[in-house]
Design a protein around this motif. Structure first.
Motif, PDB file in Angstrom:
ATOM      1  N   ARG A  94      -1.740  -1.259  11.272  1.00  0.00           N
ATOM      2  CA  ARG A  94      -1.306  -3.046  11.751  1.00  0.00           C
ATOM      3  C   ARG A  94      -0.412  -3.534  10.829  1.00  0.00           C
ATOM      4  O   ARG A  94      -0.207  -4.037   9.197  1.00  0.00           O
ATOM      5  CB  ARG A  94      -2.786  -3.553  11.747  1.00  0.00           C
ATOM      6  N   ILE A  95       0.437  -4.407  11.344  1.00  0.00           N
ATOM      7  CA  ILE A  95       2.325  -4.944  10.682  1.00  0.00           C
ATOM      8  C   ILE A  95       1.043  -6.433  10.868  1.00  0.00           C
ATOM      9  O   ILE A  95       1.059  -6.955  12.118  1.00  0.00           O
ATOM     10  CB  ILE A  95       3.422  -4.882  11.764  1.00  0.00           C
ATOM     11  N   THR A  96       1.531  -6.851  10.067  1.00  0.00           N
ATOM     12  CA  THR A  96       0.726  -9.075  10.610  1.00  0.00           C
ATOM     13  C   THR A  96       2.130  -9.546   9.211  1.00  0.00           C
ATOM     14  O   THR A  96       3.273  -8.729   8.664  1.00  0.00           O
ATOM     15  CB  THR A  96      -0.462  -8.972   8.965  1.00  0.00           C
ATOM     16  N   SER A  97       2.211 -10.331   9.444  1.00  0.00           N
ATOM     17  CA  SER A  97       3.071 -11.360   8.486  1.00  0.00           C
ATOM     18  C   SER A  97       3.161 -11.221   6.535  1.00  0.00           C
ATOM     19  O   SER A  97       4.290 -11.642   6.321  1.00  0.00           O
ATOM     20  CB  SER A  97       2.704 -12.979   9.388  1.00  0.00           C
ATOM     21  N   VAL A  98       2.166 -10.865   6.610  1.00  0.00           N
ATOM     22  CA  VAL A  98       2.265 -10.860   4.614  1.00  0.00           C
ATOM     23  C   VAL A  98       2.578  -8.851   4.566  1.00  0.00           C
ATOM     24  O   VAL A  98       2.150  -8.830   3.386  1.00  0.00           O
ATOM     25  CB  VAL A  98       1.336 -11.250   4.713  1.00  0.00           C
ATOM     26  N   GLY A  99       2.790  -8.448   5.888  1.00  0.00           N
ATOM     27  CA  GLY A  99       2.441  -7.120   5.311  1.00  0.00           C
ATOM     28  C   GLY A  99       2.194  -5.772   6.507  1.00  0.00           C
ATOM     29  O   GLY A  99       1.613  -6.747   7.098  1.00  0.00           O
TER      30      GLY A  99
ATOM     31  N   MET B 150       2.495   0.260  -0.715  1.00  0.00           N
ATOM     32  CA  MET B 150       2.991  -1.016  -1.779  1.00  0.00           C
ATOM     33  C   MET B 150       3.888   0.157  -2.467  1.00  0.00           C
ATOM     34  O   MET B 150       4.082   1.336  -2.122  1.00  0.00           O
ATOM     35  CB  MET B 150       2.249  -1.037  -2.668  1.00  0.00           C
ATOM     36  N   ASP B 151       4.259  -0.518  -3.451  1.00  0.00           N
ATOM     37  CA  ASP B 151       6.016  -0.613  -4.393  1.00  0.00           C
ATOM     38  C   ASP B 151       5.443   0.246  -5.257  1.00  0.00           C
ATOM     39  O   ASP B 151       4.299   0.233  -5.963  1.00  0.00           O
ATOM     40  CB  ASP B 151       7.245  -1.013  -4.772  1.00  0.00           C
ATOM     41  N   GLN B 152       6.164   0.699  -6.402  1.00  0.00           N
ATOM     42  CA  GLN B 152       5.428   0.954  -8.362  1.00  0.00           C
ATOM     43  C   GLN B 152       5.245   0.084  -8.809  1.00  0.00           C
ATOM     44  O   GLN B 152       4.419   0.402  -9.308  1.00  0.00           O
ATOM     45  CB  GLN B 152       6.606   1.568  -8.555  1.00  0.00           C
ATOM     46  N   LYS B 153       5.456  -1.856  -8.394  1.00  0.00           N
ATOM     47  CA  LYS B 153       5.011  -2.657  -8.492  1.00  0.00           C
ATOM     48  C   LYS B 153       3.169  -2.965  -7.964  1.00  0.00           C
ATOM     49  O   LYS B 153       3.334  -4.056  -8.305  1.00  0.00           O
ATOM     50  CB  LYS B 153       6.115  -3.666  -9.394  1.00  0.00           C
TER      51      LYS B 153
ATOM     52  N   ILE C  78       5.116  -3.540   0.451  1.00  0.00           N
ATOM     53  CA  ILE C  78       6.941  -3.388   1.569  1.00  0.00           C
ATOM     54  C   ILE C  78       6.376  -3.946   3.238  1.00  0.00           C
ATOM     55  O   ILE C  78       5.470  -3.475   3.126  1.00  0.00           O
ATOM     56  CB  ILE C  78       7.102  -2.061   1.545  1.00  0.00           C
ATOM     57  N   MET C  79       7.328  -4.900   2.652  1.00  0.00           N
ATOM     58  CA  MET C  79       7.633  -6.145   4.057  1.00  0.00           C
ATOM     59  C   MET C  79       7.586  -4.753   5.830  1.00  0.00           C
ATOM     60  O   MET C  79       7.049  -5.037   6.489  1.00  0.00           O
ATOM     61  CB  MET C  79       8.176  -6.467   4.288  1.00  0.00           C
ATOM     62  N   ARG C  80       8.514  -3.926   5.294  1.00  0.00           N
ATOM     63  CA  ARG C  80       8.934  -2.475   6.137  1.00  0.00           C
ATOM     64  C   ARG C  80       8.971  -1.589   5.881  1.00  0.00           C
ATOM     65  O   ARG C  80       9.498  -1.114   5.850  1.00  0.00           O
ATOM     66  CB  ARG C  80      10.588  -3.162   6.754  1.00  0.00           C
ATOM     67  N   PRO C  81       7.965  -1.345   5.728  1.00  0.00           N
ATOM     68  CA  PRO C  81       7.131  -0.102   5.431  1.00  0.00           C
ATOM     69  C   PRO C  81       7.371   1.393   6.662  1.00  0.00           C
ATOM     70  O   PRO C  81       8.254   1.002   8.042  1.00  0.00           O
ATOM     71  CB  PRO C  81       6.119   0.342   5.497  1.00  0.00           C
ATOM     72  N   THR C  82       8.083   2.947   5.509  1.00  0.00           N
ATOM     73  CA  THR C  82       8.737   3.853   6.585  1.00  0.00           C
ATOM     74  C   THR C  82       6.961   4.541   7.225  1.00  0.00           C
ATOM     75  O   THR C  82       6.270   4.094   6.407  1.00  0.00           O
ATOM     76  CB  THR C  82       9.300   5.150   6.264  1.00  0.00           C
ATOM     77  N   ILE C  83       7.158   5.269   7.809  1.00  0.00           N
ATOM     78  CA  ILE C  83       5.897   6.586   7.950  1.00  0.00           C
ATOM     79  C   ILE C  83       5.537   6.882   7.313  1.00  0.00           C
ATOM     80  O   ILE C  83       4.279   7.495   6.884  1.00  0.00           O
ATOM     81  CB  ILE C  83       6.352   7.239   9.574  1.00  0.00           C
ATOM     82  N   LYS C  84       6.483   7.720   6.213  1.00  0.00           N
ATOM     83  CA  LYS C  84       5.957   8.091   5.199  1.00  0.00           C
ATOM     84  C   LYS C  84       4.721   6.916   4.021  1.00  0.00           C
ATOM     85  O   LYS C  84       4.021   7.289   3.603  1.00  0.00           O
ATOM     86  CB  LYS C  84       7.578   8.272   4.119  1.00  0.00           C
ATOM     87  N   ASP C  85       5.710   5.743   3.956  1.00  0.00           N
ATOM     88  CA  ASP C  85       4.795   4.623   2.938  1.00  0.00           C
ATOM     89  C   ASP C  85       3.485   4.115   3.611  1.00  0.00           C
ATOM     90  O   ASP C  85       2.288   3.991   3.209  1.00  0.00           O
ATOM     91  CB  ASP C  85       5.542   3.198   2.998  1.00  0.00           C
TER      92      ASP C  85
END
Length: 204
Positions: free
Chosen positions: A138-143, A164-167, A171-178
């Protein structure tokens, strides 16, 4: 031959359905006659464990699942990922991979399963907003958000997570892999609720 066959059939029918034979009554029990029957609580307590009420048995099973999984020392199964910040600082992060976590659970509870939640996929059309199937995120306004439920011995363990990233920032625009990585990490987190590797998340 036809006359013989017909005679044999008639004899068989008469022998099978003799009017003089007595048969047990097939009248079903009237549920209304048992409606106000009192419940014997003392008798219920004395029932064998496998015939106890479902909710009580489920609670006991959930406690035993946690007791069993929490005894597994996952330190020997942890993987390490290293990364360096822009300032040159190096960090080592330990984590339990989904493959190892799921393998440990299945070795003890072979009937365990999991499910990734499906969300309605709403799209805008000339006729208005319509649902076009479902998405497992699900894509929301916060991620982006995913949800996974693990099923172990009739018990459910649900967790949510975000790509999420390493930190650990979303990730606001994630790929299908993410998204796929987030889903499997979310499974591990759900299994932690059941007792497996919960200490890994201490101080999260």
């Amino acid at each position: 031959f036809p006359d013989y066959a017909q005679k044999a059939a008639e004899t068989s029918v008469e022998a099978s359905f003799s009017p003089d034979a007595s048969y047990p009554s097939c009248t079903p029990e009237n549920p209304s006659e048992r409606k106000n029957e009192p419940v014997d609580r003392e008798k219920e307590k004395s029932l064998p464990e496998n015939t106890q009420p479902t909710e009580k048995k489920k609670k006991e099973t959930k406690e035993s699942i946690y007791k069993t999984l929490s005894k597994i020392d996952v330190k020997q199964y942890l993987d390490v990922i290293s990364y360096e910040t822009k300032k040159g600082n190096k960090f080592n992060l330990k984590y339990l991979s989904w493959a190892k976590a799921w393998g440990l659970v299945k070795s003890i509870y072979p009937n365990a399963t999991y499910k990734i939640k499906e969300y309605p996929n709403w799209i805008s059309t000339p006729d208005g907003v319509m649902q076009a199937g479902t998405l497992d995120y699900r894509i929301t306004s916060v991620g982006c958000e995913v949800e996974v439920t693990a099923f172990i011995e009739g018990n459910e363990y649900t967790q949510k997570l975000y790509p999420m990233d390493q930190k650990n920032n979303p990730i606001m625009r994630p790929t299908i892999k993410d998204i796929n990585k987030a889903q499997m990490r979310c499974l591990v987190k759900a299994l932690a609720l059941a007792g497996l590797g919960l200490e890994v998340y201490a101080g999260e």
